[in-house]
Design a protein around this motif. Structure first.
Motif, PDB file in Angstrom:
ATOM      1  N   CYS A  99       0.832  -1.196   0.000  1.00  0.00           N
ATOM      2  CA  CYS A  99       0.000   0.000   0.000  1.00  0.00           C
ATOM      3  C   CYS A  99       0.877   1.261   0.000  1.00  0.00           C
ATOM      4  O   CYS A  99       0.654   2.181  -0.782  1.00  0.00           O
ATOM      5  CB  CYS A  99      -0.913  -0.044   1.217  1.00  0.00           C
ATOM      6  SG  CYS A  99      -2.138   1.235   1.277  1.00  0.00           S
ATOM      7  N   ARG A 100       1.840   1.316   0.877  1.00  0.00           N
ATOM      8  CA  ARG A 100       2.752   2.475   0.953  1.00  0.00           C
ATOM      9  C   ARG A 100       3.560   2.630  -0.323  1.00  0.00           C
ATOM     10  O   ARG A 100       3.781   3.746  -0.795  1.00  0.00           O
ATOM     11  CB  ARG A 100       3.695   2.325   2.150  1.00  0.00           C
ATOM     12  CG  ARG A 100       3.015   2.277   3.500  1.00  0.00           C
ATOM     13  CD  ARG A 100       2.267   3.525   3.859  1.00  0.00           C
ATOM     14  NE  ARG A 100       3.216   4.599   4.039  1.00  0.00           N
ATOM     15  CZ  ARG A 100       2.897   5.882   4.033  1.00  0.00           C
ATOM     16  NH1 ARG A 100       1.668   6.248   3.859  1.00  0.00           N
ATOM     17  NH2 ARG A 100       3.807   6.801   4.197  1.00  0.00           N
ATOM     18  N   ALA A 101       3.994   1.500  -0.911  1.00  0.00           N
ATOM     19  CA  ALA A 101       4.760   1.558  -2.150  1.00  0.00           C
ATOM     20  C   ALA A 101       3.907   2.121  -3.291  1.00  0.00           C
ATOM     21  O   ALA A 101       4.375   2.948  -4.080  1.00  0.00           O
ATOM     22  CB  ALA A 101       5.287   0.171  -2.510  1.00  0.00           C
ATOM     23  N   THR A 114       3.500   5.869  -2.769  1.00  0.00           N
ATOM     24  CA  THR A 114       4.740   6.578  -3.069  1.00  0.00           C
ATOM     25  C   THR A 114       4.965   6.662  -4.574  1.00  0.00           C
ATOM     26  O   THR A 114       5.301   7.725  -5.106  1.00  0.00           O
ATOM     27  CB  THR A 114       5.935   5.883  -2.386  1.00  0.00           C
ATOM     28  OG1 THR A 114       5.694   5.862  -0.974  1.00  0.00           O
ATOM     29  CG2 THR A 114       7.233   6.600  -2.675  1.00  0.00           C
ATOM     30  N   LEU A 115       4.777   5.560  -5.268  1.00  0.00           N
ATOM     31  CA  LEU A 115       4.962   5.542  -6.716  1.00  0.00           C
ATOM     32  C   LEU A 115       3.949   6.450  -7.410  1.00  0.00           C
ATOM     33  O   LEU A 115       4.303   7.223  -8.302  1.00  0.00           O
ATOM     34  CB  LEU A 115       4.847   4.114  -7.252  1.00  0.00           C
ATOM     35  CG  LEU A 115       5.049   3.926  -8.751  1.00  0.00           C
ATOM     36  CD1 LEU A 115       6.424   4.431  -9.171  1.00  0.00           C
ATOM     37  CD2 LEU A 115       4.885   2.462  -9.126  1.00  0.00           C
ATOM     38  N   ALA A 116       2.700   6.391  -6.992  1.00  0.00           N
ATOM     39  CA  ALA A 116       1.665   7.238  -7.584  1.00  0.00           C
ATOM     40  C   ALA A 116       2.004   8.712  -7.375  1.00  0.00           C
ATOM     41  O   ALA A 116       1.861   9.522  -8.300  1.00  0.00           O
ATOM     42  CB  ALA A 116       0.307   6.904  -6.982  1.00  0.00           C
ATOM     43  N   GLY A 117       2.464   9.050  -6.188  1.00  0.00           N
ATOM     44  CA  GLY A 117       2.848  10.428  -5.906  1.00  0.00           C
ATOM     45  C   GLY A 117       4.014  10.894  -6.765  1.00  0.00           C
ATOM     46  O   GLY A 117       4.059  12.046  -7.195  1.00  0.00           O
ATOM     47  N   LEU A 150      -3.469   7.440 -11.566  1.00  0.00           N
ATOM     48  CA  LEU A 150      -4.859   7.275 -11.162  1.00  0.00           C
ATOM     49  C   LEU A 150      -5.218   5.849 -10.737  1.00  0.00           C
ATOM     50  O   LEU A 150      -5.759   5.657  -9.646  1.00  0.00           O
ATOM     51  CB  LEU A 150      -5.791   7.768 -12.267  1.00  0.00           C
ATOM     52  CG  LEU A 150      -7.269   7.798 -11.937  1.00  0.00           C
ATOM     53  CD1 LEU A 150      -7.564   8.690 -10.740  1.00  0.00           C
ATOM     54  CD2 LEU A 150      -8.058   8.273 -13.146  1.00  0.00           C
ATOM     55  N   PRO A 151      -4.919   4.815 -11.527  1.00  0.00           N
ATOM     56  CA  PRO A 151      -5.260   3.466 -11.059  1.00  0.00           C
ATOM     57  C   PRO A 151      -4.484   3.040  -9.812  1.00  0.00           C
ATOM     58  O   PRO A 151      -4.973   2.236  -9.016  1.00  0.00           O
ATOM     59  CB  PRO A 151      -4.946   2.556 -12.249  1.00  0.00           C
ATOM     60  CG  PRO A 151      -4.172   3.360 -13.209  1.00  0.00           C
ATOM     61  CD  PRO A 151      -4.395   4.802 -12.883  1.00  0.00           C
ATOM     62  N   MET A 152      -3.294   3.606  -9.622  1.00  0.00           N
ATOM     63  CA  MET A 152      -2.530   3.297  -8.411  1.00  0.00           C
ATOM     64  C   MET A 152      -3.217   3.878  -7.185  1.00  0.00           C
ATOM     65  O   MET A 152      -3.326   3.209  -6.150  1.00  0.00           O
ATOM     66  CB  MET A 152      -1.111   3.848  -8.522  1.00  0.00           C
ATOM     67  CG  MET A 152      -0.243   3.119  -9.519  1.00  0.00           C
ATOM     68  SD  MET A 152       1.414   3.800  -9.477  1.00  0.00           S
ATOM     69  CE  MET A 152       1.690   4.074 -11.212  1.00  0.00           C
TER      70      MET A 152
END
Length: 131
Positions: free
Chosen positions: A7-9, A12-15, A26-28
């Motif tokens: 969840c955190r990964a 972080t990646l989406a951000g 968006l899907p992340m």
């Protein structure tokens, strides 16, 4: 827990990609919110943060109607959980007002600001605070 790390990964990646590739992020954000709701439904503050991220991303890709619905939900949750005078509730109210205005719902925006948000913000933050 592996799910929490996943969840955190995702978050972080989406951000990291949102500013340049909001469609990819968006899907992340959506998956992140679904995962949080499934495994940690009692963590309301974490859900609110995930919803806020998703809403901002929806607006970035021009899905303003969906973002408005989510912003209404976020504001209602903040009022119920934190009360109308809490700083975070006032901030989410401001985001809701911006969403309303962006969709051309000017009268609803005026009523919301005049009757709900601004009186509370003035009482809580003071008249000299810059909203």
């Amino acid at each position: 827990d592996r799910d929490w790390n996943r969840c955190r990964a995702m978050q972080t990646l989406a951000g990291a990609v949102r500013s340049s590739q909001a469609e990819v992020a968006l899907p992340m954000y959506a998956a992140n919110l679904a995962l949080i709701r499934r495994h940690w439904s009692c963590l309301e503050d974490v859900i609110l943060a995930a919803q806020s991220n998703l809403s901002a991303c929806l607006q970035s890709v021009g899905r303003d109607d969906e973002a408005l619905g989510l912003n209404r939900e976020i504001y209602a949750s903040c009022v119920a959980m934190l009360g109308v005078s809490h700083d975070y509730t006032i901030a989410t109210g401001y985001r809701l007002a911006r969403s309303l205005c962006k969709l051309g719902l000017v009268e609803e925006t005026k009523i919301f600001l005049r009757d709900q948000l601004l009186p509370v913000a003035r009482r809580s933050l003071g008249v000299d605070h810059h909203l």
